[in-house]
Design an enzyme around this catalytic site. Structure first.
Site, PDB file in Angstrom:
ATOM      1  N   SER A 265      -1.821  37.152  -7.607  1.00  0.00           N
ATOM      2  CA  SER A 265      -3.165  37.704  -7.823  1.00  0.00           C
ATOM      3  C   SER A 265      -3.070  39.189  -8.144  1.00  0.00           C
ATOM      4  CB  SER A 265      -4.001  37.517  -6.564  1.00  0.00           C
ATOM      5  OG  SER A 265      -3.548  38.409  -5.568  1.00  0.00           O
ATOM      6  N   LYS A 266      -4.180  39.714  -8.581  1.00  0.00           N
ATOM      7  CA  LYS A 266      -4.255  41.140  -8.897  1.00  0.00           C
ATOM      8  C   LYS A 266      -3.868  41.961  -7.673  1.00  0.00           C
ATOM      9  CE  LYS A 266      -8.231  43.716  -9.240  1.00  0.00           C
ATOM     10  NZ  LYS A 266      -7.767  44.955  -8.642  1.00  0.00           N
ATOM     11  N   ARG A 267      -4.283  41.476  -6.511  1.00  0.00           N
ATOM     12  CA  ARG A 267      -3.980  42.209  -5.275  1.00  0.00           C
ATOM     13  C   ARG A 267      -2.468  42.278  -5.003  1.00  0.00           C
ATOM     14  NH1 ARG A 267      -6.397  39.283  -1.334  1.00  0.00           N
ATOM     15  NH2 ARG A 267      -7.758  38.337  -2.887  1.00  0.00           N
TER      16      ARG A 267
END
Ligand code: GLU
Length: 508
Positions: A265-267
């Protein structure tokens, strides 16, 4: 004769383009090119609540950067325009009504409060999330439970309604995925998805089927996260009478976190310090920019090659493929079923390989913005020479500044600690004297500069190796860089002498 191959990438314009999204584009593109078919870009923007300004332009820009140009799109048009679902709004309702007439869909008048109440009332310990499905639809306010005249009255009065698919009970829904083979679903577990919303917009489920049909899509490749939606789509293809035209499906494996634990994910990117978006994405709602591969200094060819290998291999050891080779060798059947772990070090390896392969003139043009950003504007020919000298030390484009800044500007700091403990009087005297020699050197080449040093050293009882490190630090600022006499040649006589003098003065 077989049908002309037509594939599509159908993103919703909701934010930055994840590398998994670009890989979906790539696999579609390669398949289309290999089969002499068409690659369509369709913007799926029917969920107006998730619409983000600028996201469509951003997607187009990403595709352009990667060289994955669609044959048909909202920008270039095509025989099946419009290619933005919001502009096709009026086309979908007739299909929803057709499904009502054939008994495969129904009107539902339940308000948000009623839906919430149902979820609360029917929740049990075993079934914590209650769906609108064959079990619950008989208890709700819809055209299956209300008398026909009441339904007509409610519609005539303008009471808001949605149209839902009526998923059959006790059926096995089966389809053949090009990567995964036969996949079966139990219809009892599938909910009655909304097809047409109260605002008259279709949901993704209705729109994707109608558009794939109307746009004559033959193969639909999309991320594995869409697999749970497949049974609904399959039923729609069947109920609309189009099953013979249904595209062949391939659900692409997820791209996983580097440790293999779940979807990347972006995180994760923020946490681990690498991008997951193709290009920088500015989120207007949060006033926040998320970094992308492009701005980090990846070459699009390297990025694309890396993505191709994330879930596919040719069956050989080969890892570097040009786009033409990928078009020739890629086959969707060879895409892995299992998720592909993302490895940023490997991504950088690809970039390094491409930097080494790229000609110096092209590289100089690519490196220039990163050098200009630091306030320097080197001459073109000079930059090409520098690039040739340092490219083997560069992995990302900003490395051309990090590895070469001393060619464009006098180093701001000097790491004198690197040689100070071995600094002595003979060395001080050598350099003070040698700069006079250099001053009168007529042939300013690396070979001549080195010969001059070698000739001058014995007078001070020094050897070549004694002066290399101090000279390097004087010219570069630190213990790195290409051949030191090459550096002297390129920065020129006056600058070489000035840098030596400056450090001698510091040490005096
Ligand atoms: N609009 C969907 C998305 O945002 C497309 C899924 C599909 O290709 O069917 O990814």
């Amino acid at each position: 004769m077989d049908k002309r191959v037509r594939v599509r990438f159908a993103p919703s314009p909701t934010g930055g383009l994840h590398l998994g999204g670009v890989r979906t584009v790539l696999y579609n593109y390669l398949f289309a090119r290999a089969h002499g078919g068409d690659f369509v870009l369709r913007i799926e923007d029917t969920d107006q609540t998730r619409f983000v300004k600028g996201a469509e332009e951003y997607i187009l820009e990403c595709l352009k950067w990667c060289g994955l140009i669609p044959d048909e799109s909202p920008v270039v048009g095509g025989p099946y325009a419009p290619y933005r679902q919001s502009e096709r709004k009026s086309m979908y309702k007739e299909y929803a009504l057709q499904l009502i007439n054939s008994g495969h869909a129904y009107y539902a008048f339940d308000t948000t409060d009623e839906l919430e109440q149902m979820r609360k009332d029917l929740k049990t310990d075993e079934h914590s999330s209650v769906q609108y499905d064959h079990n619950t639809r008989t208890k709700m306010r819809n055209s299956l439970t209300l008398p026909a005249d009441e339904v007509s009255e409610l519609i005539a009065k303008g009471i808001p309604y949605v149209i839902r698919i009526k998923v059959p009970e006790n059926q096995t829904i089966i389809f053949n995925d090009m990567i995964r083979g036969a996949i079966t679903f139990d219809s009892n577990l599938v909910d009655d998805k909304v097809l047409l919303k109260a605002d008259g917009m279709p949901t993704y489920h209705l729109a994707v089927v109608v558009d794939d049909y109307l746009m004559k899509i033959t193969h639909a490749f999309r991320g594995e996260e869409w697999l749970p939606s497949a049974p609904v789509h399959l039923l729609l293809w069947e109920y609309l009478g189009w099953i013979g035209d249904m595209p062949q499906w391939a659900h692409l494996p997820l791209i996983l976190k580097p440790d293999g634990n779940g979807k990347l994910s972006k995180r994760d990117g923020d946490r681990l310090g690498f991008p997951v978006f193709a290009m920088n994405w500015y989120d207007p709602a949060k006033d926040e920019t998320t970094g992308g591969f492009r701005e980090m200094g990846f070459l699009p060819q390297a990025f694309v090659n890396m993505l191709a290998m994330l879930g596919w291999n040719s069956g050989t050891e080969q890892e570097i493929f040009s786009m033409e080779e990928l078009i020739q060798k890629f086959s969707i059947e060879r895409v892995h079923k299992g998720g592909a772990k993302f490895d940023f070090e490997k991504a950088k390896w690809f970039n390094n390989q491409y930097i080494q392969q790229t000609d110096n003139i092209t590289l100089a043009a690519l490196a220039l913005p990163y050098i200009k950003e630091k306030g320097c504007n080197p001459d073109g020919d000079f930059l090409v020479k520098v690039v040739a000298l340092i490219k083997d030390r560069c992995t990302l484009l900003p490395d051309f500044w990090a590895q070469g800044h001393f060619f464009f500007a006098t180093p701001e700091t000097i790491d004198e600690g690197a040689f100070k403990d071995k600094w002595n009087e003979p060395k001080q005297q050598f350099f003070s004297s040698w700069i006079n020699e250099l001053n009168s050197l007529s042939d300013w080449t690396d070979v001549a500069i080195e010969e001059s040093a070698v000739a001058h050293l014995p007078a001070f009882s020094l050897k070549k190796g004694d002066i290399m490190l101090p000279l390097r630090v004087m010219l570069v600022g630190g213990k790195y860089g290409p051949g030191v006499y090459h550096i002297a040649e390129l920065i020129g006589k006056a600058e070489t002498i000035a840098r030596i003098q400056k450090v001698l003065a510091m040490l005096a």
